[in-house]
Design a protein around this motif. Sequence first.
Motif, PDB file in Angstrom:
ATOM      1  N   GLU A 154     -56.010 102.850  -6.091  1.00 47.46           N
ATOM      2  CA  GLU A 154     -54.662 103.164  -6.389  1.00 47.46           C
ATOM      3  C   GLU A 154     -54.051 101.899  -6.050  1.00 47.46           C
ATOM      4  O   GLU A 154     -53.428 100.913  -6.996  1.00 47.46           O
ATOM      5  N   MET A 155     -53.613 101.391  -4.620  1.00 45.78           N
ATOM      6  CA  MET A 155     -52.717 100.006  -4.414  1.00 45.78           C
ATOM      7  C   MET A 155     -54.385  98.843  -4.655  1.00 45.78           C
ATOM      8  O   MET A 155     -54.294  97.803  -4.653  1.00 45.78           O
ATOM      9  N   LEU A 156     -55.276  98.989  -4.428  1.00 45.32           N
ATOM     10  CA  LEU A 156     -56.394  98.336  -4.884  1.00 45.32           C
ATOM     11  C   LEU A 156     -56.601  97.835  -6.500  1.00 45.32           C
ATOM     12  O   LEU A 156     -56.580  97.095  -6.793  1.00 45.32           O
ATOM     13  N   GLU A 157     -56.052  99.264  -7.030  1.00 44.91           N
ATOM     14  CA  GLU A 157     -56.006  98.222  -8.682  1.00 44.91           C
ATOM     15  C   GLU A 157     -54.997  98.053  -8.943  1.00 44.91           C
ATOM     16  O   GLU A 157     -54.606  96.326  -9.714  1.00 44.91           O
ATOM     17  N   PHE A 158     -53.864  98.268  -8.527  1.00 42.66           N
ATOM     18  CA  PHE A 158     -52.124  97.256  -8.232  1.00 42.66           C
ATOM     19  C   PHE A 158     -52.948  96.017  -7.531  1.00 42.66           C
ATOM     20  O   PHE A 158     -52.433  94.582  -8.701  1.00 42.66           O
ATOM     21  N   ASN A 159     -53.579  95.788  -6.783  1.00 39.84           N
ATOM     22  CA  ASN A 159     -53.663  94.690  -6.528  1.00 39.84           C
ATOM     23  C   ASN A 159     -54.450  94.087  -7.494  1.00 39.84           C
ATOM     24  O   ASN A 159     -54.462  92.712  -7.365  1.00 39.84           O
ATOM     25  N   GLY A 160     -55.463  94.005  -8.048  1.00 43.14           N
ATOM     26  CA  GLY A 160     -56.077  94.044  -9.054  1.00 43.14           C
ATOM     27  C   GLY A 160     -56.280  93.051 -10.557  1.00 43.14           C
ATOM     28  O   GLY A 160     -55.749  92.340 -10.956  1.00 43.14           O
ATOM     29  N   GLY A 161     -54.957  93.838 -10.565  1.00 39.72           N
ATOM     30  CA  GLY A 161     -52.983  93.664 -11.593  1.00 39.72           C
ATOM     31  C   GLY A 161     -52.257  92.279 -11.568  1.00 39.72           C
ATOM     32  O   GLY A 161     -51.766  91.825 -12.113  1.00 39.72           O
ATOM     33  N   SER A 162     -52.527  92.617 -10.117  1.00 34.74           N
ATOM     34  CA  SER A 162     -51.825  90.964  -9.807  1.00 34.74           C
ATOM     35  C   SER A 162     -51.837  89.938  -9.910  1.00 34.74           C
ATOM     36  O   SER A 162     -51.518  89.071 -10.267  1.00 34.74           O
ATOM     37  N   ILE A 163     -53.385  90.178  -9.500  1.00 31.21           N
ATOM     38  CA  ILE A 163     -54.057  88.880  -9.796  1.00 31.21           C
ATOM     39  C   ILE A 163     -54.099  87.783 -10.625  1.00 31.21           C
ATOM     40  O   ILE A 163     -53.598  87.041 -11.310  1.00 31.21           O
ATOM     41  N   PRO A 164     -54.148  88.084 -11.825  1.00 30.83           N
ATOM     42  CA  PRO A 164     -54.264  87.952 -12.836  1.00 30.83           C
ATOM     43  C   PRO A 164     -53.048  87.360 -13.756  1.00 30.83           C
ATOM     44  O   PRO A 164     -51.895  86.366 -14.054  1.00 30.83           O
ATOM     45  N   ARG A 165     -51.917  88.166 -13.037  1.00 31.30           N
ATOM     46  CA  ARG A 165     -50.289  87.350 -13.034  1.00 31.30           C
ATOM     47  C   ARG A 165     -50.571  86.505 -12.171  1.00 31.30           C
ATOM     48  O   ARG A 165     -49.425  85.289 -13.223  1.00 31.30           O
ATOM     49  N   TRP A 166     -50.630  86.279 -11.746  1.00 29.96           N
ATOM     50  CA  TRP A 166     -50.670  85.282 -10.354  1.00 29.96           C
ATOM     51  C   TRP A 166     -51.405  83.868 -10.999  1.00 29.96           C
ATOM     52  O   TRP A 166     -50.856  82.596 -11.294  1.00 29.96           O
ATOM     53  N   GLU A 167     -53.074  84.175 -11.801  1.00 32.31           N
ATOM     54  CA  GLU A 167     -53.501  83.386 -11.980  1.00 32.31           C
ATOM     55  C   GLU A 167     -52.023  82.956 -13.500  1.00 32.31           C
ATOM     56  O   GLU A 167     -52.495  81.391 -13.763  1.00 32.31           O
ATOM     57  N   THR A 168     -51.580  83.240 -13.857  1.00 32.08           N
ATOM     58  CA  THR A 168     -51.305  82.748 -14.966  1.00 32.08           C
ATOM     59  C   THR A 168     -49.940  81.988 -15.111  1.00 32.08           C
ATOM     60  O   THR A 168     -49.729  81.028 -14.849  1.00 32.08           O
ATOM     61  N   ALA A 169     -48.897  82.392 -13.569  1.00 33.12           N
ATOM     62  CA  ALA A 169     -47.922  81.669 -13.042  1.00 33.12           C
ATOM     63  C   ALA A 169     -49.170  80.941 -12.493  1.00 33.12           C
ATOM     64  O   ALA A 169     -47.721  78.898 -12.722  1.00 33.12           O
ATOM     65  N   VAL A 170     -50.137  80.202 -11.781  1.00 34.03           N
ATOM     66  CA  VAL A 170     -50.113  79.148 -11.612  1.00 34.03           C
ATOM     67  C   VAL A 170     -50.714  78.409 -12.687  1.00 34.03           C
ATOM     68  O   VAL A 170     -50.332  77.341 -13.113  1.00 34.03           O
ATOM     69  N   ARG A 171     -51.075  78.361 -14.038  1.00 29.62           N
ATOM     70  CA  ARG A 171     -51.647  78.313 -14.927  1.00 29.62           C
ATOM     71  C   ARG A 171     -50.271  77.528 -15.353  1.00 29.62           C
ATOM     72  O   ARG A 171     -50.316  75.797 -15.940  1.00 29.62           O
ATOM     73  N   GLU A 172     -49.568  77.867 -15.973  1.00 31.44           N
ATOM     74  CA  GLU A 172     -47.778  77.827 -16.574  1.00 31.44           C
ATOM     75  C   GLU A 172     -47.523  76.524 -15.407  1.00 31.44           C
ATOM     76  O   GLU A 172     -46.784  75.888 -16.485  1.00 31.44           O
ATOM     77  N   SER A 173     -47.531  76.466 -13.995  1.00 33.12           N
ATOM     78  CA  SER A 173     -47.142  75.701 -13.480  1.00 33.12           C
ATOM     79  C   SER A 173     -47.603  74.257 -13.624  1.00 33.12           C
ATOM     80  O   SER A 173     -47.088  73.094 -12.999  1.00 33.12           O
ATOM     81  N   GLY A 174     -49.097  74.112 -14.065  1.00 31.19           N
ATOM     82  CA  GLY A 174     -49.696  72.806 -14.494  1.00 31.19           C
ATOM     83  C   GLY A 174     -49.796  72.596 -12.556  1.00 31.19           C
ATOM     84  O   GLY A 174     -49.912  70.838 -12.828  1.00 31.19           O
ATOM     85  N   LEU A 175     -50.401  72.978 -11.629  1.00 37.07           N
ATOM     86  CA  LEU A 175     -50.353  72.594 -10.611  1.00 37.07           C
ATOM     87  C   LEU A 175     -51.190  72.697 -10.023  1.00 37.07           C
ATOM     88  O   LEU A 175     -51.581  72.560  -8.914  1.00 37.07           O
ATOM     89  N   ALA A 176     -52.410  72.981 -10.846  1.00 39.76           N
ATOM     90  CA  ALA A 176     -54.233  72.728 -10.477  1.00 39.76           C
ATOM     91  C   ALA A 176     -54.686  73.165 -11.658  1.00 39.76           C
ATOM     92  O   ALA A 176     -53.847  73.485 -12.872  1.00 39.76           O
ATOM     93  N   THR A 177     -55.758  72.936 -11.978  1.00 41.50           N
ATOM     94  CA  THR A 177     -57.159  72.572 -12.383  1.00 41.50           C
ATOM     95  C   THR A 177     -57.149  73.983 -12.945  1.00 41.50           C
ATOM     96  O   THR A 177     -57.180  74.752 -12.440  1.00 41.50           O
ATOM     97  N   GLU A 178     -58.529  74.111 -13.991  1.00 37.89           N
ATOM     98  CA  GLU A 178     -59.249  75.407 -14.760  1.00 37.89           C
ATOM     99  C   GLU A 178     -60.287  75.815 -13.315  1.00 37.89           C
ATOM    100  O   GLU A 178     -59.992  76.599 -13.798  1.00 37.89           O
ATOM    101  N   GLU A 179     -60.904  74.257 -13.229  1.00 32.34           N
ATOM    102  CA  GLU A 179     -61.937  75.038 -12.122  1.00 32.34           C
ATOM    103  C   GLU A 179     -61.133  75.489 -10.940  1.00 32.34           C
ATOM    104  O   GLU A 179     -61.670  76.497 -10.697  1.00 32.34           O
TER     105      GLU A 179
END
Length: 197
Positions: A154-179
């Motif tokens: 259950e917690m590993l699933e929660f963590n797995g769901g957290s990662i794409p949400r942080w990926e979106t936050a990073v992308r929206e920040s404009g502070l990192a390249t796609e690579e």
Amino acid sequence: MIDIIAELDAIRRRVHAPGDDLAVRLERRYPSDVEDVWDALTDPERIARWFLPVSGDLRVGGHFTTEGNADGEIRVCDRPSRLVLTWGGPDSVVTLDLAPDGDATVLTLEHAVPLAFVPDGSGALYVGPGWDGALLGLGAHVSGTTIGDPDSPEMLEFNGGSIPRWETAVRESGLATEEQIAASVVAATAQYTVVPS
């Protein structure tokens, strides 16, 4: 059993660069009053129930250690609205702000480090999912429930769901390249979703 999607959606995430720092910012509303949430954040017995055991000199200027994780210094303790501490080093600063929202509390957590310490905004993927888990644990605690072992499916699933949400936050920040983002997603996935052998 937790509603993983609802718990993930309960947190607002942001990555930004205030001044010379890079910061992750999380906000979550808890169905408990400010005094109760403050107590859960500052009482060592309660902290151990939802986060990790903590020991040390728990007052402004005092040093603390969390079992198996970071240590630090308490810089500000303004009951019941603000707690500022270092996390693992003097330049890694965590700020917790609490605000009443009717009978509930809005908690804002910001973890900032100097930009010189991280190559780009994708570094948020190394800490953001961990803070998501902490906010989940706090929510369960103040609601009178519990969550599974950190390595439970259950917690590993929660963590797995957290990662794409942080990926979106990073992308929206404009502070990192796609690579850079892609490389950090791979590292975060290994860090947060794989049970150590």
